[in-house]
Design a protein around this motif. Structure first.
Motif, short mmCIF file in Angstrom:
data_model
loop_
_atom_site.label_atom_id
_atom_site.label_comp_id
_atom_site.label_asym_id
_atom_site.label_seq_id
_atom_site.Cartn_x
_atom_site.Cartn_y
_atom_site.Cartn_z
N GLY A 93 0.68 -1.37 0.28
CA GLY A 93 0.17 -0.08 -0.02
C GLY A 93 0.71 0.89 0.48
N PRO A 94 2.05 1.62 0.68
CA PRO A 94 2.54 2.70 0.78
C PRO A 94 3.12 2.93 -0.49
N THR A 95 4.63 1.77 -0.65
CA THR A 95 5.01 2.47 -1.23
C THR A 95 4.55 2.46 -3.15
N ALA A 96 3.59 1.76 -2.80
CA ALA A 96 2.63 1.46 -4.91
C ALA A 96 1.68 3.10 -4.23
N VAL A 97 1.31 4.12 -3.32
CA VAL A 97 0.61 5.02 -3.34
C VAL A 97 1.90 6.20 -3.59
N LEU A 117 0.53 2.87 -16.96
CA LEU A 117 0.12 2.10 -17.07
C LEU A 117 1.36 0.79 -17.17
N ALA A 118 2.51 1.44 -17.11
CA ALA A 118 3.73 0.33 -17.30
C ALA A 118 4.03 0.30 -15.23
N LEU A 119 3.20 0.53 -13.73
CA LEU A 119 3.37 0.68 -12.81
C LEU A 119 1.94 -0.51 -13.44
N ALA A 168 9.86 -4.74 -3.47
CA ALA A 168 10.20 -3.81 -3.06
C ALA A 168 11.00 -3.55 -4.52
N VAL A 169 11.62 -4.92 -4.47
CA VAL A 169 11.94 -4.68 -5.79
C VAL A 169 11.19 -4.40 -7.56
N VAL A 170 9.88 -5.02 -7.45
CA VAL A 170 8.74 -4.05 -8.82
C VAL A 170 8.81 -2.43 -8.29
#
Length: 333
Positions: A93-97, A117-119, A168-170
């Motif tokens: 959640g936090p990293t995606a935001v 779109l790539a994310l 974390a890698v992605v």
């Protein structure tokens, strides 16, 4: 009467994207080169080797148990507070935001939806591949292990591979993938690799993952980033369909707005009414008072007139300049 359609916030965003329909020339889109294919094959072989070493209960499983019995969170308890905060860099959640906010700004500046779109594609691949591996192998974590020295496979767990490490890698690696230049991509790749490995070691420190979980999670995330160029045509088609859908919605909205106003409707022209009925009968239109009709007079002879009337009070004693005035009474001796 003409009415202009009121633009919504989404229309303004797409209008910003339409300012430059072509992707900037300096943006480098990664391609599936021979070097990338070799790295993908090597990472896939490493992934299979880790899984096989855990299944056969090799030396890697023994190392997992030794690290677990060492209990790093007790050996270095003074850094426990820092590790608790650092491991958040691997939570979905936090990293995606945070990453979506940055890539959204990049989309705004580069006038393209490709970063977002790539994310989305990378996170979708992450959920499918890592989720399937987790529930397919069903390994239990260190806190739930039952038999010392066992690999704890197919017992209903969801720990193998490490989701924190793969995420974390992605999420941090996608920033390197979307870099504008190869040099920036190399630097960001190194930073994301160190960050993701640090997140994995933080989970080992806290005792929530085996060491082999971290290694497999790092490989799983790297596989997604290496395979992402294969999905670039899909990303391009998705972007084109989104803009095409936008154009159809905009055309439908414009047709609805034009249908609301009848074609050929008479335009209402508002003219000032004449001063009295005598002017109407004579067919003449009297000009407004503030246009000051008549022969030109000196500025000193005119009283300032506004549509609401004169702003200067009348003075009976005032005389125009240059005219004869009454004699002033003499004062003094």
């Amino acid at each position: 009467m003409r009415t202009e359609p009121k633009l919504t916030r989404l229309d303004r965003v797409f209008a910003r994207l339409d300012r430059e329909p072509e992707r900037p020339a300096h943006i480098d889109v990664p391609k599936m080169s021979r070097h990338r294919i070799v790295l993908l094959a090597a990472t896939l072989a490493f992934y299979g080797a880790i899984v096989w070493a855990v299944i056969i209960t090799s030396w890697l499983v023994r190392l997992d148990w030794q690290v677990m019995f060492f209990r790093p969170y007790q050996q270095w308890s003074e850094i426990h507070w820092f590790v608790d905060y650092y491991v958040v860099l691997g939570q979905r959640g936090p990293t995606a935001v945070m990453v979506a906010a940055w890539l959204g700004w990049r989309s705004w500046r580069q006038h393209t939806l490709r970063p977002l779109l790539a994310l989305g594609v990378s996170l979708l691949l992450l959920n499918i591949t890592v989720g399937a591996a987790k529930y397919g192998m069903g390994r239990l974590g260190p806190h739930y292990a039952t038999v010392i020295g066992s690999n704890e496979m197919w017992r209903g767990g969801d720990i193998f591979p490490s989701g924190h490490t793969a995420n974390a890698v992605v999420t941090w690696g996608i920033l390197a993938y979307m870099a504008s230049t190869p040099r920036a991509r190399r630097w960001l790749s190194a930073v994301s690799a160190v960050t993701s490995l640090g997140v994995g070691m933080a989970t080992v420190y806290l005792g929530t993952h085996w060491l082999s979980d971290v290694l497999l999670g790092w490989a799983a995330g790297l596989l997604i980033l290496l395979a992402l160029p294969w999905f670039e045509p899909l990303i391009a088609r998705s972007e084109a369909r989104i803009f095409d859908l936008r154009d159809r919605l905009r055309a439908r909205r414009s047709r609805t707005a034009s249908a609301a106003v009848p074609v050929g409707a008479p335009h209402v022209v508002v003219t000032p009414l004449p001063a009295d009925r005598d002017d109407v009968a004579a067919g003449s239109h009297r000009a407004p008072v503030y246009l000051a009709p008549g022969p030109h007079t000196a500025r000193s002879e005119r009283t300032p007139i506004s549509p609401t009337g004169s702003r200067r009070p009348p003075h009976a004693e005032r005389h125009p300049r240059g005219s004869a005035s009454s004699a002033r009474p003499l004062t003094g001796g």
